[in-house]
Design an enzyme around this catalytic site. Structure first.
Site, PDB file in Angstrom:
ATOM      1  N   ASP A  67     -10.477 -32.434 -25.185  1.00  0.00           N
ATOM      2  CA  ASP A  67     -10.251 -31.950 -23.714  1.00  0.00           C
ATOM      3  C   ASP A  67      -8.705 -33.035 -22.873  1.00  0.00           C
ATOM      4  O   ASP A  67      -7.980 -32.768 -24.068  1.00  0.00           O
ATOM      5  CB  ASP A  67     -11.436 -33.854 -23.235  1.00  0.00           C
ATOM      6  CG  ASP A  67     -10.994 -34.710 -23.988  1.00  0.00           C
ATOM      7  OD1 ASP A  67      -9.677 -35.136 -24.438  1.00  0.00           O
ATOM      8  OD2 ASP A  67     -11.749 -35.945 -23.857  1.00  0.00           O
ATOM      9  N   HIS A 138     -19.279 -42.338 -22.845  1.00  0.00           N
ATOM     10  CA  HIS A 138     -19.180 -40.842 -22.876  1.00  0.00           C
ATOM     11  C   HIS A 138     -18.224 -40.380 -24.436  1.00  0.00           C
ATOM     12  O   HIS A 138     -17.837 -41.232 -24.849  1.00  0.00           O
ATOM     13  CB  HIS A 138     -18.429 -40.786 -21.314  1.00  0.00           C
ATOM     14  CG  HIS A 138     -17.166 -41.128 -21.773  1.00  0.00           C
ATOM     15  ND1 HIS A 138     -16.015 -41.212 -20.851  1.00  0.00           N
ATOM     16  CD2 HIS A 138     -15.974 -41.293 -23.034  1.00  0.00           C
ATOM     17  CE1 HIS A 138     -14.508 -41.740 -21.100  1.00  0.00           C
ATOM     18  NE2 HIS A 138     -14.923 -41.861 -22.656  1.00  0.00           N
ATOM     19  N   GLU A 143     -19.458 -37.613 -18.636  1.00  0.00           N
ATOM     20  CA  GLU A 143     -19.811 -38.585 -18.584  1.00  0.00           C
ATOM     21  C   GLU A 143     -21.279 -38.611 -18.550  1.00  0.00           C
ATOM     22  O   GLU A 143     -21.424 -37.630 -18.786  1.00  0.00           O
ATOM     23  CB  GLU A 143     -19.335 -38.518 -17.042  1.00  0.00           C
ATOM     24  CG  GLU A 143     -17.021 -38.519 -16.766  1.00  0.00           C
ATOM     25  CD  GLU A 143     -16.414 -39.557 -17.315  1.00  0.00           C
ATOM     26  OE1 GLU A 143     -17.229 -40.573 -18.562  1.00  0.00           O
ATOM     27  OE2 GLU A 143     -15.849 -40.035 -16.903  1.00  0.00           O
TER      28      GLU A 143
HETATM   29  P1  PGA Z   1     -10.814 -45.198 -26.432  1.00  0.00           P
HETATM   30  O1  PGA Z   1     -11.253 -44.348 -25.610  1.00  0.00           O
HETATM   31  O2  PGA Z   1     -10.481 -44.916 -28.043  1.00  0.00           O
HETATM   32  O3  PGA Z   1      -9.558 -45.523 -25.702  1.00  0.00           O
HETATM   33  O4  PGA Z   1     -11.554 -46.110 -26.119  1.00  0.00           O
HETATM   34  C1  PGA Z   1     -12.450 -43.991 -25.903  1.00  0.00           C
HETATM   35  C2  PGA Z   1     -12.790 -42.930 -24.848  1.00  0.00           C
HETATM   36  O5  PGA Z   1     -12.291 -42.657 -23.601  1.00  0.00           O
HETATM   37  O6  PGA Z   1     -13.811 -41.485 -25.719  1.00  0.00           O
END
Ligand code: PGA
Length: 244
Positions: A67, A138, A143
């Site tokens: 993404d 997510h 989401e």
């Molecule tokens: P993080 O994010 O690795 O910074 O916890 C994971 C995500 O939001 O997919």
């Protein structure tokens, strides 16, 4: 599903890097799906070290990132383009042309999404997709919603995600409201998936993702249906699992 509950973040990073190294050694032209975020940082560090020790090479590896924020120029310190180059690509022997990240500045977003999917297809599909998970369940920027998203598409970020990511932007109103993400269909299409999570804040999302009902309200729950899923969590993230 293969579930590994490891002691701590270092062990998680090591186990994840070992799995990536194994697949890269057995197929030097492997196609990897890559995440950003705090979770994979330790894994990237280990892979950089392995590359420096000449244990693995990324010369022929092709990557597709999950993404990118919409509206952030590549050079912005918070773009996922910058994240990947600062934390991984600049330190390994990967070929720039073999790295793919959605273009968050594309004028025609729909065209960009379709082109991204075509590039994945042209590369032969993704062999190993590495995923983190949001506190809200997510994956990528898919989401919680009423329906599972399809292929690469533009999404509106939820307040929960905007708040979680505001730690990098300094202020909540600087966080972009939209992003481009591979969809659930793109993710499920990958030949194998490795899901990583660490820390208490992820325990509930991991419990729901692996043991709850399969629902678009908890996007990661769809992974229960994937036929080659490996989950690596540390003790804290796995603390609510009944199978632990
Ligand atoms: P993080 O994010 O690795 O910074 O916890 C994971 C995500 O939001 O997919």
């Amino acid at each position: 599903m293969k579930l590994h509950i490891v002691k701590n973040y270092d062990e998680l990073s090591h186990a994840a890097a070992e799995k990536v190294a194994h697949i890269v050694k057995s197929n030097p032209k492997v196609v990897l799906g890559l995440p950003t975020g705090s979770t994979p940082l330790g894994m990237y560090k280990e892979l950089i070290d392995m590359n420096k020790r000449k244990e693995i090479s990324f010369k022929e590896v092709i990557t597709f990132n999950l993404d990118e924020y919409q509206g952030l120029p590549r050079e912005d310190v918070n773009s996922y383009y910058r994240f990947m180059w600062d934390n991984f690509f600049s330190h390994i022997d990967i070929v720039k042309e073999n790295t793919n990240i959605p273009n968050g500045m594309a004028d025609d977003v729909e065209k960009e999404c379709t082109a991204y999917e075509s590039r994945i297809e042209k590369a032969g599909g993704i062999d190993l997709m590495i995923l983190g998970i949001g506190n809200n369940g997510h994956i990528g920027f898919n989401e919680p919603a009423q329906f599972f998203g399809g292929i690469t598409h533009r999404v509106k970020l939820t307040e929960n995600t905007i708040e979680a990511n505001s730690r990098f932007f300094g202020a909540i109103d600087r966080v972009p409201r939209y992003a481009i993400t591979m969809g659930i269909k793109s993710i499920m299409h990958c030949r194998s998936i490795m899901l990583l999570a660490n820390g208490k804040a992820k325990a509930e999302a991991i419990k729901k993702a692996l043991e709850g009902p399969i629902t678009p309200e908890l996007p990661a729950s769809v992974l229960q249906l994937h036929r080659d899923l490996t989950v690596i969590v540390d003790k804290e993230a796995g603390s609510l699992l009944s199978c632990r």
